[in-house]
Design an enzyme around this catalytic site. Structure first.
Site, mmCIF file in Angstrom:
data_model
loop_
_atom_site.group_PDB
_atom_site.id
_atom_site.type_symbol
_atom_site.label_atom_id
_atom_site.label_comp_id
_atom_site.label_asym_id
_atom_site.label_seq_id
_atom_site.Cartn_x
_atom_site.Cartn_y
_atom_site.Cartn_z
ATOM 1 N N GLU A 105 52.156 42.983 47.877
ATOM 2 C CA GLU A 105 52.080 41.988 46.812
ATOM 3 C C GLU A 105 51.877 42.735 45.501
ATOM 4 O O GLU A 105 51.003 43.597 45.397
ATOM 5 C CB GLU A 105 50.915 41.027 47.034
ATOM 6 C CG GLU A 105 51.097 40.106 48.225
ATOM 7 C CD GLU A 105 49.882 39.223 48.474
ATOM 8 O OE1 GLU A 105 48.926 39.276 47.672
ATOM 9 O OE2 GLU A 105 49.868 38.499 49.472
ATOM 10 N N ASP B 149 41.584 35.101 39.403
ATOM 11 C CA ASP B 149 41.268 36.506 39.674
ATOM 12 C C ASP B 149 39.862 36.865 39.215
ATOM 13 O O ASP B 149 39.421 36.446 38.151
ATOM 14 C CB ASP B 149 42.283 37.419 38.989
ATOM 15 C CG ASP B 149 43.681 37.223 39.536
ATOM 16 O OD1 ASP B 149 43.798 37.054 40.762
ATOM 17 O OD2 ASP B 149 44.642 37.229 38.755
#
Length: 278
Positions: free
Chosen positions: A50, A61
Protein backbone atom coordinates in the site's frame (compact mmCIF):
# COMPACT_ATOMS: atom_id res chain seq x y z
CA UNK A 1 -11.21 -9.54 -14.74
CA UNK A 2 -8.46 -11.00 -12.57
CA UNK A 3 -6.11 -8.46 -11.00
CA UNK A 4 -2.67 -8.93 -9.45
CA UNK A 5 -4.42 -8.73 -6.07
CA UNK A 6 -6.77 -11.59 -6.95
CA UNK A 7 -3.86 -13.66 -8.24
CA UNK A 8 -1.75 -13.06 -5.14
CA UNK A 9 -4.50 -14.08 -2.72
CA UNK A 10 -5.22 -17.20 -4.78
CA UNK A 11 -1.52 -18.15 -4.58
CA UNK A 12 -1.41 -17.59 -0.82
CA UNK A 13 -4.63 -19.53 -0.28
CA UNK A 14 -3.05 -22.55 -1.99
CA UNK A 15 -0.08 -22.19 0.36
CA UNK A 16 -2.43 -21.94 3.34
CA UNK A 17 -1.10 -18.67 4.64
CA UNK A 18 -1.94 -15.02 5.09
CA UNK A 19 -0.65 -12.06 3.08
CA UNK A 20 1.82 -9.60 4.55
CA UNK A 21 0.72 -6.13 3.44
CA UNK A 22 3.04 -3.16 3.95
CA UNK A 23 2.19 0.54 3.92
CA UNK A 24 4.67 3.32 3.21
CA UNK A 25 4.15 6.96 2.25
CA UNK A 26 5.00 7.84 -1.35
CA UNK A 27 7.86 10.34 -1.47
CA UNK A 28 8.93 9.97 2.16
CA UNK A 29 11.47 11.49 2.67
CA UNK A 30 12.20 12.04 -1.05
CA UNK A 31 11.20 10.43 -4.34
CA UNK A 32 14.44 8.51 -4.97
CA UNK A 33 14.65 7.02 -1.46
CA UNK A 34 10.96 6.22 -1.52
CA UNK A 35 11.28 4.31 -4.80
CA UNK A 36 14.25 2.36 -3.41
CA UNK A 37 12.21 1.46 -0.31
CA UNK A 38 9.24 0.28 -2.37
CA UNK A 39 11.57 -1.82 -4.55
CA UNK A 40 13.08 -3.38 -1.41
CA UNK A 41 9.75 -4.38 0.15
CA UNK A 42 8.93 -7.49 -1.95
CA UNK A 43 12.47 -8.82 -1.52
CA UNK A 44 12.03 -8.42 2.25
CA UNK A 45 8.76 -10.38 2.24
CA UNK A 46 5.96 -7.93 1.46
CA UNK A 47 3.28 -9.58 -0.66
CA UNK A 48 1.09 -6.53 -1.26
CA UNK A 49 2.20 -2.89 -1.04
CA UNK A 50 0.00 0.00 0.00
CA UNK A 51 1.43 3.34 -1.08
CA UNK A 52 0.16 6.42 0.72
CA UNK A 53 -0.79 9.48 -1.31
CA UNK A 54 0.57 12.52 0.57
CA UNK A 55 -2.20 14.89 1.68
CA UNK A 56 -2.32 17.97 3.88
CA UNK A 57 -5.33 16.90 5.98
CA UNK A 58 -5.18 13.13 6.61
CA UNK A 59 -7.98 12.70 9.14
CA UNK A 60 -7.67 8.94 9.70
CA UNK A 61 -3.90 8.93 10.15
CA UNK A 62 -2.01 9.11 13.41
CA UNK A 63 0.96 11.43 14.08
CA UNK A 64 3.57 9.16 12.42
CA UNK A 65 1.81 8.90 9.06
CA UNK A 66 0.75 12.55 9.19
CA UNK A 67 4.42 13.49 9.64
CA UNK A 68 5.43 11.17 6.77
CA UNK A 69 2.94 12.88 4.47
CA UNK A 70 4.26 16.31 5.45
CA UNK A 71 7.86 15.19 4.83
CA UNK A 72 6.84 13.94 1.39
CA UNK A 73 4.98 17.16 0.55
CA UNK A 74 7.92 19.23 1.77
CA UNK A 75 10.12 17.19 -0.59
CA UNK A 76 7.89 18.14 -3.51
CA UNK A 77 5.80 14.96 -3.77
CA UNK A 78 2.58 15.16 -5.78
CA UNK A 79 -0.02 12.70 -7.03
CA UNK A 80 1.61 12.84 -10.48
CA UNK A 81 4.97 11.95 -8.96
CA UNK A 82 3.32 9.18 -6.95
CA UNK A 83 2.21 7.61 -10.23
CA UNK A 84 5.74 8.09 -11.61
CA UNK A 85 7.01 6.18 -8.56
CA UNK A 86 4.62 3.33 -9.39
CA UNK A 87 5.88 3.31 -13.00
CA UNK A 88 9.45 3.16 -11.72
CA UNK A 89 8.60 0.21 -9.49
CA UNK A 90 6.88 -1.64 -12.35
CA UNK A 91 10.04 -1.54 -14.49
CA UNK A 92 11.48 -4.28 -12.28
CA UNK A 93 8.38 -5.88 -10.73
CA UNK A 94 5.27 -6.80 -12.69
CA UNK A 95 3.88 -9.19 -10.08
CA UNK A 96 3.59 -7.51 -6.66
CA UNK A 97 0.15 -5.91 -6.19
CA UNK A 98 0.31 -2.20 -5.47
CA UNK A 99 -2.55 -0.24 -3.91
CA UNK A 100 -2.78 3.54 -3.57
CA UNK A 101 -4.23 4.61 -0.21
CA UNK A 102 -5.33 8.10 0.62
CA UNK A 103 -8.05 10.73 0.36
CA UNK A 104 -10.31 11.84 -2.45
CA UNK A 105 -9.29 15.51 -2.67
CA UNK A 106 -6.01 15.06 -4.62
CA UNK A 107 -7.75 12.69 -7.06
CA UNK A 108 -10.67 15.09 -7.53
CA UNK A 109 -8.28 17.94 -8.31
CA UNK A 110 -6.26 15.72 -10.68
CA UNK A 111 -9.47 14.70 -12.47
CA UNK A 112 -11.08 11.30 -11.92
CA UNK A 113 -10.98 10.05 -15.52
CA UNK A 114 -7.40 11.21 -16.07
CA UNK A 115 -6.30 9.78 -12.74
CA UNK A 116 -7.82 6.36 -13.40
CA UNK A 117 -6.27 6.18 -16.88
CA UNK A 118 -2.86 7.28 -15.59
CA UNK A 119 -3.02 4.99 -12.54
CA UNK A 120 -3.87 1.97 -14.68
CA UNK A 121 -1.10 2.83 -17.15
CA UNK A 122 1.41 3.24 -14.30
CA UNK A 123 0.62 -0.21 -12.88
CA UNK A 124 -1.66 0.55 -9.93
CA UNK A 125 -3.88 -2.40 -8.97
CA UNK A 126 -6.29 -0.97 -6.44
CA UNK A 127 -7.44 2.03 -4.44
CA UNK A 128 -8.27 2.60 -0.78
CA UNK A 129 -9.87 6.03 -0.43
CA UNK A 130 -10.78 6.41 3.21
CA UNK A 131 -13.12 9.42 3.01
CA UNK A 132 -15.48 8.18 0.28
CA UNK A 133 -18.45 6.29 1.77
CA UNK A 134 -20.53 3.82 -0.27
CA UNK A 135 -23.14 6.53 -0.84
CA UNK A 136 -20.55 8.27 -3.06
CA UNK A 137 -19.70 5.22 -5.19
CA UNK A 138 -20.51 7.02 -8.42
CA UNK A 139 -17.72 9.52 -7.72
CA UNK A 140 -14.78 7.11 -7.96
CA UNK A 141 -15.60 3.52 -6.97
CA UNK A 142 -17.74 2.58 -9.98
CA UNK A 143 -15.45 4.33 -12.50
CA UNK A 144 -12.42 2.63 -10.90
CA UNK A 145 -14.00 -0.82 -11.23
CA UNK A 146 -14.82 -0.08 -14.87
CA UNK A 147 -11.18 0.95 -15.41
CA UNK A 148 -10.00 -2.44 -14.11
CA UNK A 149 -8.86 -1.34 -10.65
CA UNK A 150 -9.90 -2.98 -7.40
CA UNK A 151 -11.72 -0.67 -5.00
CA UNK A 152 -10.98 -1.75 -1.45
CA UNK A 153 -13.27 -0.63 1.32
CA UNK A 154 -12.64 -0.20 5.03
CA UNK A 155 -14.75 -1.93 7.68
CA UNK A 156 -14.33 -0.96 11.33
CA UNK A 157 -15.40 -2.19 14.78
CA UNK A 158 -18.43 0.13 14.45
CA UNK A 159 -19.54 -1.32 11.09
CA UNK A 160 -22.51 -3.42 12.20
CA UNK A 161 -24.38 -6.11 10.26
CA UNK A 162 -26.89 -3.54 9.02
CA UNK A 163 -24.15 -1.36 7.51
CA UNK A 164 -21.91 -4.15 6.18
CA UNK A 165 -23.87 -4.90 2.97
CA UNK A 166 -23.50 -1.28 1.82
CA UNK A 167 -19.79 -1.31 2.64
CA UNK A 168 -19.26 -4.57 0.74
CA UNK A 169 -21.52 -3.85 -2.25
CA UNK A 170 -18.88 -2.65 -4.72
CA UNK A 171 -15.77 -3.72 -2.84
CA UNK A 172 -13.24 -5.87 -4.67
CA UNK A 173 -9.71 -7.22 -4.14
CA UNK A 174 -10.01 -7.49 -0.37
CA UNK A 175 -11.75 -5.94 2.61
CA UNK A 176 -9.56 -3.84 4.89
CA UNK A 177 -10.69 -4.35 8.50
CA UNK A 178 -9.56 -1.56 10.81
CA UNK A 179 -8.88 -3.37 14.07
CA UNK A 180 -9.28 -0.39 16.40
CA UNK A 181 -11.64 2.56 16.59
CA UNK A 182 -9.51 5.64 16.02
CA UNK A 183 -6.42 6.73 14.13
CA UNK A 184 -3.51 4.66 12.86
CA UNK A 185 -0.77 3.73 15.31
CA UNK A 186 -2.88 4.60 18.37
CA UNK A 187 -3.18 1.22 20.09
CA UNK A 188 -2.38 -2.46 19.75
CA UNK A 189 -4.85 -4.73 18.00
CA UNK A 190 -6.61 -7.38 20.12
CA UNK A 191 -6.26 -10.63 18.17
CA UNK A 192 -9.25 -12.31 19.84
CA UNK A 193 -11.55 -9.39 19.03
CA UNK A 194 -10.16 -9.34 15.51
CA UNK A 195 -10.88 -13.05 15.11
CA UNK A 196 -14.51 -12.53 16.06
CA UNK A 197 -14.87 -9.55 13.74
CA UNK A 198 -13.28 -11.36 10.78
CA UNK A 199 -15.59 -14.34 11.30
CA UNK A 200 -18.60 -12.00 11.33
CA UNK A 201 -17.56 -10.20 8.13
CA UNK A 202 -16.87 -13.51 6.38
CA UNK A 203 -20.56 -14.35 6.80
CA UNK A 204 -21.24 -11.48 4.37
CA UNK A 205 -18.45 -11.83 1.77
CA UNK A 206 -16.10 -14.28 0.08
CA UNK A 207 -13.42 -11.61 -0.34
CA UNK A 208 -10.15 -11.92 1.61
CA UNK A 209 -10.06 -9.85 4.79
CA UNK A 210 -6.88 -8.02 5.74
CA UNK A 211 -6.47 -6.44 9.14
CA UNK A 212 -4.59 -3.22 9.79
CA UNK A 213 -4.04 -0.52 12.45
CA UNK A 214 -2.30 -1.53 15.69
CA UNK A 215 0.18 -4.14 14.34
CA UNK A 216 3.76 -3.22 15.22
CA UNK A 217 5.72 -6.37 16.05
CA UNK A 218 6.27 -9.82 14.49
CA UNK A 219 4.28 -11.24 17.43
CA UNK A 220 1.34 -8.88 16.73
CA UNK A 221 1.52 -9.78 13.04
CA UNK A 222 1.54 -13.52 13.73
CA UNK A 223 -1.44 -13.28 16.09
CA UNK A 224 -3.53 -11.21 13.66
CA UNK A 225 -2.57 -13.25 10.59
CA UNK A 226 -3.74 -16.43 12.32
CA UNK A 227 -7.29 -15.01 12.18
CA UNK A 228 -7.24 -13.06 8.89
CA UNK A 229 -6.28 -13.40 5.24
CA UNK A 230 -3.69 -10.67 5.62
CA UNK A 231 -1.97 -8.41 8.13
CA UNK A 232 -1.24 -4.77 7.28
CA UNK A 233 1.64 -2.87 8.89
CA UNK A 234 2.18 0.83 8.28
CA UNK A 235 3.02 3.01 11.28
CA UNK A 236 5.84 0.75 12.49
CA UNK A 237 7.53 0.90 9.08
CA UNK A 238 7.03 4.65 8.83
CA UNK A 239 8.58 5.04 12.29
CA UNK A 240 11.56 2.87 11.30
CA UNK A 241 12.10 5.17 8.34
CA UNK A 242 11.78 8.33 10.45
CA UNK A 243 14.28 7.03 13.02
CA UNK A 244 16.87 6.51 10.27
CA UNK A 245 16.78 10.13 9.03
CA UNK A 246 19.37 12.76 9.86
CA UNK A 247 18.71 15.82 12.02
CA UNK A 248 17.30 17.69 9.01
CA UNK A 249 14.90 14.91 8.10
CA UNK A 250 16.90 13.67 5.14
CA UNK A 251 17.60 10.08 4.18
CA UNK A 252 20.82 8.42 5.34
CA UNK A 253 22.68 5.30 4.26
CA UNK A 254 20.59 3.41 6.84
CA UNK A 255 17.12 4.45 5.64
CA UNK A 256 16.25 1.79 3.06
CA UNK A 257 17.71 -1.02 5.20
CA UNK A 258 15.86 0.16 8.30
CA UNK A 259 12.53 -0.36 6.56
CA UNK A 260 13.61 -3.56 4.79
CA UNK A 261 14.92 -5.20 7.97
CA UNK A 262 11.72 -4.55 9.92
CA UNK A 263 9.69 -5.74 6.93
CA UNK A 264 11.63 -9.01 6.90
CA UNK A 265 11.05 -9.57 10.62
CA UNK A 266 7.34 -8.83 10.34
CA UNK A 267 7.05 -11.05 7.25
CA UNK A 268 8.43 -13.97 9.24
CA UNK A 269 5.77 -13.37 11.86
CA UNK A 270 2.99 -13.45 9.26
CA UNK A 271 4.42 -16.49 7.49
CA UNK A 272 4.48 -18.41 10.75
CA UNK A 273 0.87 -17.60 11.55
CA UNK A 274 -1.09 -20.25 9.68
CA UNK A 275 1.21 -23.04 10.85
CA UNK A 276 0.75 -21.81 14.42
CA UNK A 277 -3.04 -21.80 13.98
CA UNK A 278 -3.23 -25.30 12.54
Amino acid sequence: MTTRIDTRFAELKKQGRAAFVTYVMAGDPDLTTSLNIVKALPKAGAEIIELGIPFTDPMADGPSIQAAGLRALKGGMTLKKTLELVSGFRKDDNFTPLVLMGYYNPIYIYGVDKFLADAKAAGVDGLIIVDLPPEEDDELCIPALKAGLNFIRLATPTTDDKRLPAVLANTSGFVYYVSIAGITGAAAADSNAVGQAVARIKQHTKLPICVGFGIRTPENARAIASHADGAVVGTALVDALKNSLDADGRATAKTVNAVAELTAALAQGVKGAKQAAE
